[in-house]
Scaffold this active site. Structure first.
Site, PDB file in Angstrom:
ATOM      1  CD1 TRP A 198      -2.632   1.663   0.543  1.00  0.00           C
ATOM      2  CD2 TRP A 198      -1.893   1.918   2.646  1.00  0.00           C
ATOM      3  NE1 TRP A 198      -3.287   2.742   1.107  1.00  0.00           N
ATOM      4  CE2 TRP A 198      -2.852   2.915   2.392  1.00  0.00           C
ATOM      5  CE3 TRP A 198      -1.290   1.877   3.909  1.00  0.00           C
ATOM      6  CZ2 TRP A 198      -3.223   3.856   3.336  1.00  0.00           C
ATOM      7  CZ3 TRP A 198      -1.659   2.803   4.854  1.00  0.00           C
ATOM      8  CH2 TRP A 198      -2.613   3.774   4.567  1.00  0.00           C
ATOM      9  CG  ASP A 226      -1.971  -2.364   7.429  1.00  0.00           C
ATOM     10  OD1 ASP A 226      -3.074  -2.194   7.988  1.00  0.00           O
ATOM     11  OD2 ASP A 226      -1.557  -1.631   6.507  1.00  0.00           O
ATOM     12  CE  LYS A 269      -9.975   0.768   2.902  1.00  0.00           C
ATOM     13  NZ  LYS A 269      -9.583   1.383   1.668  1.00  0.00           N
TER      14      LYS A 269
HETATM   15  C1  LIG Z   1      -3.197  -2.038   3.585  1.00  0.00           C
HETATM   16  C2  LIG Z   1      -3.848  -0.839   4.146  1.00  0.00           C
HETATM   17  N1  LIG Z   1      -3.500  -0.404   5.340  1.00  0.00           N
HETATM   18  C3  LIG Z   1      -4.074   0.655   5.908  1.00  0.00           C
HETATM   19  C4  LIG Z   1      -5.040   1.364   5.255  1.00  0.00           C
HETATM   20  C5  LIG Z   1      -5.584   2.535   6.008  1.00  0.00           C
HETATM   21  O1  LIG Z   1      -6.775   3.027   5.746  1.00  0.00           O
HETATM   22  P1  LIG Z   1      -7.489   4.005   6.767  1.00  0.00           P
HETATM   23  O2  LIG Z   1      -6.465   4.943   7.274  1.00  0.00           O
HETATM   24  O3  LIG Z   1      -8.550   4.641   5.962  1.00  0.00           O
HETATM   25  O4  LIG Z   1      -8.041   3.159   7.828  1.00  0.00           O
HETATM   26  C6  LIG Z   1      -5.442   0.974   3.966  1.00  0.00           C
HETATM   27  C7  LIG Z   1      -6.432   1.722   3.209  1.00  0.00           C
HETATM   28  O5  LIG Z   1      -6.599   1.617   2.037  1.00  0.00           O
HETATM   29  C8  LIG Z   1      -4.827  -0.164   3.412  1.00  0.00           C
HETATM   30  O6  LIG Z   1      -5.181  -0.626   2.215  1.00  0.00           O
END
Ligand SMILES: Cc1ncc(COP(=O)(O)O)c(C=O)c1O
Length: 466
Positions: free
Chosen positions: A194, A275, A311
């Site tokens: 990511w 994560d 999500k």
């Molecule tokens: C692998 C991964 N980690 C963390 C996040 C963090 O998202 P958020 O900060 O919206 O919770 C995302 C969002 O796309 C992700 O795909």
């Protein structure tokens, strides 16, 4: 805007008189003021004084103090949405950002979230500050969802849980902990990963390097490469792993491969750092999607887990998530938690309450909890249907004999198409399909009706663009 001041030392005019002038300095129109006071310019740190006989003229330096700041590049993921908005073609498709859309390609607020919010309104809850570590009921619920309420790490109070600003903020807090208490320790991230992972560790000044993950030949996992790179990392490194639904590839290790990854991490005394941004959203089951984390915890390993509810509960804008640090003793967990709070306090003081209350309300009410699980299954199911239809459309349209089955092996909202940067650009420039340049598409932004169009775009880009 810097002002221009003309100061007349002979000061026939009243000391405080001033009038506006428009002047053109360096070709830029500037609105300034003529000031007849001789005392003001000296106090202005921007001002430089020139003497012309009896008249001393003070001209403010026209340059901004921020002149040295260059334009930042657009974010590679969020920038895609900006470009999408600007496109007026009616065939356009936004497969850039990982946000769930309905079959009508509209944003979706979960029904269970609306119910929880209505209950919160009825209860007339206040908006007082939360403690630094967040809402106690949320922290309890989130750790239990992750590990299972009966897990020994929970029973023995070995988990330090702190509410974070969604997944990103939780990862950032963990990065700050690593920087402060493991100086020089490296974080290993998958190649690719990511996009924000690198930013997070760069900003926290935590050194990182990559381990092999994606094999372009098979559009699958480079398991041998992954294991070799984790083995080669300096002992005691942090190994960042995507708990499920790897972003951007959609390729997850099998349960047997997870066991082997855990073996190597244990051998090298590394610290796993999960994560988990898609629990329940990948398979439709909260427990199945947490199995990788639980497998490591069951080995008695110390580990970190960042969680996000963006999500699986569609709470993107509420910024709700958590960082969990599993320690070998309750005492260590208490100390770690105290330091996480110490790191959070000067960064943002305390986290927002709304999302935390939504999660806590849903998880603590059996009826709402079941509704959430059903909606999560529905969302995961829609994505699976679209994946299946895209695969079928590609097979029907591509007569070259290319094997597209890798699409079905991937999981979660993303699919890594294997398209190169130039092929991805063709997808956008010719077909108005917006996606990241690494070839990733978000299936959550696709519906059944658009699968054939997307398949046409992919087949054309794959075969006709080198
Ligand atoms: C692998 C991964 N980690 C963390 C996040 C963090 O998202 P958020 O900060 O919206 O919770 C995302 C969002 O796309 C992700 O795909």
């Amino acid at each position: 805007m810097a002002s221009a001041m003309l100061s007349f030392a002979s000061a026939a005019a009243p000391a405080s008189a001033s009038l506006s002038v428009r002047e053109n300095l360096k070709g830029k129109a500037k609105i300034g003021s003529v000031n007849f006071s001789s005392s003001v310019p000296e106090r202005n740190p921007f001002a430089k004084t020139k003497h012309f006989g009896r008249v001393s003229m003070t001209v403010a330096v026209n340059a901004s103090r921020f002149e040295g700041i260059t334009m930042a590049p657009p974010d590679p993921i969020l920038g895609v949405s900006e470009a999408f908005k600007a496109d007026t073609d009616e065939r356009k498709l936004n497969l850039g950002v990982g946000a769930y859309r309905t079959e009508e390609l509209q944003p979706y607020v979960l029904k269970v979230v609306k119910k929880a919010e209505n209950l919160m309104l009825e209860r007339g809850e206040n908006k007082e500050y939360l403690p630094i570590e967040g809402l106690a009921a949320f922290n309890k619920a989130t750790a239990e969802l992750l590990f299972g309420a009966d897990n020994p790490v929970i029973k023995q109070q070995r988990v330090a849980t702190v509410q974070g600003l969604s997944g990103t903020g939780s990862l950032r807090l963990a990065a700050a902990l690593i920087e402060r208490y493991f100086p020089g320790a490296k974080v290993l991230i998958s190649s690719p990963t990511w996009g924000n992972h690198k930013n997070i560790f760069n900003d926290a000044r935590v050194p990182w390097s990559e381990y092999r993950y994606y094999d372009p030949k098979t559009v699958g996992l480079d398991f041998e490469g992954m294991i070799a790179d984790i083995k080669d990392a300096p002992a005691g490194s942090f190994i960042l792993l995507h708990g499920c639904a790897h972003n951007p590839t959609g390729i997850d290790p099998t349960p047997e491969q997870w066991e082997k990854i855990a073996d190597v991490i244990q051998e090298k005394n590394h610290i796993p750092f999960f994560d988990v941004a898609y629990q329940g959203f990948a398979s439709g089951s909260l427990d199945a999607d947490a199995s990788s984390v639980r497998l490591f915890a069951a080995r008695g390993m110390e580990l970190l887990v960042a969680q996000s509810y963006s999500k699986n509960l569609g709470l993107y804008a509420e910024r709700i998530g958590a960082i969990n640090v599993v320690c070998s003793s309750a005492d260590a967990a208490t100390r770690v938690k105290s330091q996480l709070k110490r790191l959070a306090r000067p960064m943002y003081s305390n986290p927002p309450v709304h999302g935390a209350k939504i999660v806590a309300s849903i998880v603590s009410d059996p009826a709402l909890f079941n509704e959430w699980k059903a909606e999560m299954e529905m969302m995961a199911g829609r994505i699976k249907n679209v994946r299946q239809k895209l695969y079928a459309s590609l097979c029907a349209k591509d007569k070259s004999g290319k094997d597209w089955s890798f699409i079905l092996k991937q999981i979660g909202m993303f699919s890594f198409t294997g398209l190169s940067k130039t092929q991805s650009e063709n997808m956008t420039n010719k077909w108005h399909v917006y996606m990241t340049k690494d070839g990733r598409i978000s299936l959550a932004g696709l519906n059944l009706a658009k699968c054939e169009y997307l398949a046409d775009a992919i087949v054309d880009s794959y075969h006709n663009v080198s």
